[in-house]
Design an enzyme around this catalytic site. Sequence first.
Site, PDB file in Angstrom:
ATOM      1  N   LEU A  14      60.722  55.611  28.634  1.00 21.47           N
ATOM      2  CA  LEU A  14      61.905  56.348  29.107  1.00 21.47           C
ATOM      3  C   LEU A  14      61.528  57.670  29.790  1.00 21.47           C
ATOM      4  CD1 LEU A  14      65.046  56.779  29.077  1.00 21.47           C
ATOM      5  CD2 LEU A  14      64.740  57.856  26.851  1.00 21.47           C
ATOM      6  N   ASP A  15      60.895  58.548  29.001  1.00 16.80           N
ATOM      7  CA  ASP A  15      60.587  59.897  29.483  1.00 16.80           C
ATOM      8  C   ASP A  15      59.559  59.850  30.606  1.00 16.80           C
ATOM      9  OD1 ASP A  15      62.192  61.357  27.528  1.00 16.80           O
ATOM     10  OD2 ASP A  15      60.743  60.665  26.055  1.00 16.80           O
ATOM     11  N   THR A  21      62.808  63.663  31.727  1.00 15.16           N
ATOM     12  CA  THR A  21      62.760  64.400  30.461  1.00 15.16           C
ATOM     13  C   THR A  21      61.360  64.874  30.103  1.00 15.16           C
ATOM     14  OG1 THR A  21      62.863  62.213  29.542  1.00 15.16           O
ATOM     15  CG2 THR A  21      64.760  63.639  29.111  1.00 15.16           C
ATOM     16  N   TRP A  29      58.014  72.380  24.462  1.00 17.24           N
ATOM     17  CA  TRP A  29      56.724  72.603  23.765  1.00 17.24           C
ATOM     18  C   TRP A  29      56.068  73.888  24.250  1.00 17.24           C
ATOM     19  CZ3 TRP A  29      56.277  70.567  19.384  1.00 17.24           C
ATOM     20  CH2 TRP A  29      56.531  69.224  19.110  1.00 17.24           C
ATOM     21  N   LYS A  49      52.290  63.578  26.915  1.00 17.39           N
ATOM     22  CA  LYS A  49      53.229  62.545  27.382  1.00 17.39           C
ATOM     23  C   LYS A  49      53.062  61.282  26.546  1.00 17.39           C
ATOM     24  CE  LYS A  49      53.578  64.009  32.197  1.00 17.39           C
ATOM     25  NZ  LYS A  49      53.161  63.673  33.571  1.00 17.39           N
ATOM     26  N   GLY A  50      54.156  60.770  26.055  1.00 18.90           N
ATOM     27  CA  GLY A  50      54.126  59.526  25.283  1.00 18.90           C
ATOM     28  C   GLY A  50      53.740  59.698  23.823  1.00 18.90           C
ATOM     29  N   SER A 120      60.260  53.582  23.899  1.00 16.77           N
ATOM     30  CA  SER A 120      60.028  55.027  23.962  1.00 16.77           C
ATOM     31  C   SER A 120      59.694  55.538  22.573  1.00 16.77           C
ATOM     32  CB  SER A 120      61.292  55.730  24.459  1.00 16.77           C
ATOM     33  OG  SER A 120      61.173  57.131  24.276  1.00 16.77           O
ATOM     34  N   ALA A 121      58.749  56.469  22.515  1.00 16.42           N
ATOM     35  CA  ALA A 121      58.401  57.076  21.227  1.00 16.42           C
ATOM     36  C   ALA A 121      59.460  58.083  20.788  1.00 16.42           C
ATOM     37  CB  ALA A 121      57.046  57.765  21.342  1.00 16.42           C
ATOM     38  N   LYS A 123      62.771  59.761  19.430  1.00 18.36           N
ATOM     39  CA  LYS A 123      63.911  59.513  18.546  1.00 18.36           C
ATOM     40  C   LYS A 123      65.208  59.923  19.234  1.00 18.36           C
ATOM     41  CE  LYS A 123      61.167  59.662  14.416  1.00 18.36           C
ATOM     42  NZ  LYS A 123      60.413  60.482  13.482  1.00 18.36           N
ATOM     43  N   LYS A 151      51.694  55.364  20.517  1.00 15.11           N
ATOM     44  CA  LYS A 151      50.867  55.085  21.687  1.00 15.11           C
ATOM     45  C   LYS A 151      49.607  55.958  21.579  1.00 15.11           C
ATOM     46  CE  LYS A 151      55.130  54.518  24.359  1.00 15.11           C
ATOM     47  NZ  LYS A 151      56.005  55.026  25.424  1.00 15.11           N
ATOM     48  N   GLU A 175      55.232  52.607  32.599  1.00 19.40           N
ATOM     49  CA  GLU A 175      54.808  53.841  31.936  1.00 19.40           C
ATOM     50  C   GLU A 175      54.423  54.947  32.909  1.00 19.40           C
ATOM     51  OE1 GLU A 175      54.111  55.556  29.287  1.00 19.40           O
ATOM     52  OE2 GLU A 175      54.693  54.175  27.695  1.00 19.40           O
ATOM     53  N   ASP A 176      54.559  56.191  32.471  1.00 22.71           N
ATOM     54  CA  ASP A 176      54.049  57.327  33.264  1.00 22.71           C
ATOM     55  C   ASP A 176      52.856  57.999  32.576  1.00 22.71           C
ATOM     56  OD1 ASP A 176      55.673  58.370  31.145  1.00 22.71           O
ATOM     57  OD2 ASP A 176      55.606  60.318  32.146  1.00 22.71           O
TER      58      ASP A 176
HETATM   59  C1  G6P Z   1      58.187  60.451  24.384  1.00 25.53           C
HETATM   60  C2  G6P Z   1      57.722  61.643  25.190  1.00 25.53           C
HETATM   61  C3  G6P Z   1      56.953  62.635  24.358  1.00 25.53           C
HETATM   62  C4  G6P Z   1      57.737  62.983  23.089  1.00 25.53           C
HETATM   63  C5  G6P Z   1      58.024  61.706  22.298  1.00 25.53           C
HETATM   64  C6  G6P Z   1      58.842  61.979  21.034  1.00 25.53           C
HETATM   65  O1  G6P Z   1      57.119  59.619  24.173  1.00 25.53           O
HETATM   66  O2  G6P Z   1      56.919  61.228  26.273  1.00 25.53           O
HETATM   67  O3  G6P Z   1      56.718  63.797  25.111  1.00 25.53           O
HETATM   68  O4  G6P Z   1      57.039  63.894  22.281  1.00 25.53           O
HETATM   69  O5  G6P Z   1      58.751  60.817  23.126  1.00 25.53           O
HETATM   70  O6  G6P Z   1      60.123  62.418  21.409  1.00 25.53           O
HETATM   71  P1  G6P Z   1      61.207  63.003  20.412  1.00 25.53           P
HETATM   72  O7  G6P Z   1      62.438  63.094  21.268  1.00 25.53           O
HETATM   73  O8  G6P Z   1      61.356  62.011  19.298  1.00 25.53           O
HETATM   74  O9  G6P Z   1      60.713  64.310  19.946  1.00 25.53           O
HETATM   75 MG    MG Z   2      56.709  58.651  29.367  1.00 19.60          MG
END
Ligand code: G6P
Ligand code: MG
Length: 224
Positions: A14-15, A21, A29, A49-50, A120-121, A123, A151, A175-176
């Site tokens: 997603l991100d 995002t 961060w 990222k990820g 997507s990781a 939440k 990941k 993926e990016d």
């Molecule tokens: C995605 C983003 C990361 C982020 C992770 C957790 O993988 O690329 O940058 O830290 O999600 O996101 P969250 O919204 O659960 O903090």
């Molecule tokens: Mg990403």
Amino acid sequence: MTKFADIKGFVFDLDGVITDTSILHGNAWHQLADSLDITWSTKLGNALKGISRMDSLEMILKAGGKANDFSDAEKEKLATQKNTNYIAEVNKMTPANILPGMKDFLDGLRANGYQLSLASASKNAPRVLDKLELADYFPKVVDPASLTHGKPDPEIYTKGAALLNLKPEQCIGVEDAAAGVAAINAAGETSVGIGDATELAAADMVFSNTAAVTLANIKAKLDN
Ligand code: G6P
Ligand code: MG
């Protein structure tokens, strides 16, 4: 290599893929790093990222030589602080924040009968999809809370294919992030990277931006 005709589903990050995002995550961060007197760098931002929320925090603390300076409870507090700042930005999002070409790409996939899932990781992914008015496109979302490993472990992409009742070889992952491309490859899926070709050299194909990600371009790369 996999043939285009074998592909039945797409598993999306997603991100940084569907929306920008990744910039908002990076800003939130960066803000936290500043408040802890930790020097921020673009390289650190890209490496995050990820990466899951707590793993990201650990990486930032380590980069600043503060890996052992905080208790678990304090780390939870820091992560919550970052997330509160991040959510405030997400709440301002609209469908205008969908990255160029992605809405057309998703519409084309649906029109051609491909199944879609989200890996997507984050939440916050359901909230982001909601803001982008894309929740309908992704009835199948891997729950990051259900994961044992983040990941670059393949788990999230393996689950993304399983949610679609497809074999990994029938799926393309998008993926990016380098960690995400590694996860797709390890899951046995075809990897589409979006971004810097050097950073994403492990991907089966790389497009420099989201507008270039089309079914026709993917087909051309797979069947040439
Ligand atoms: C995605 C983003 C990361 C982020 C992770 C957790 O993988 O690329 O940058 O830290 O999600 O996101 P969250 O919204 O659960 O903090
Ligand atoms: Mg990403």
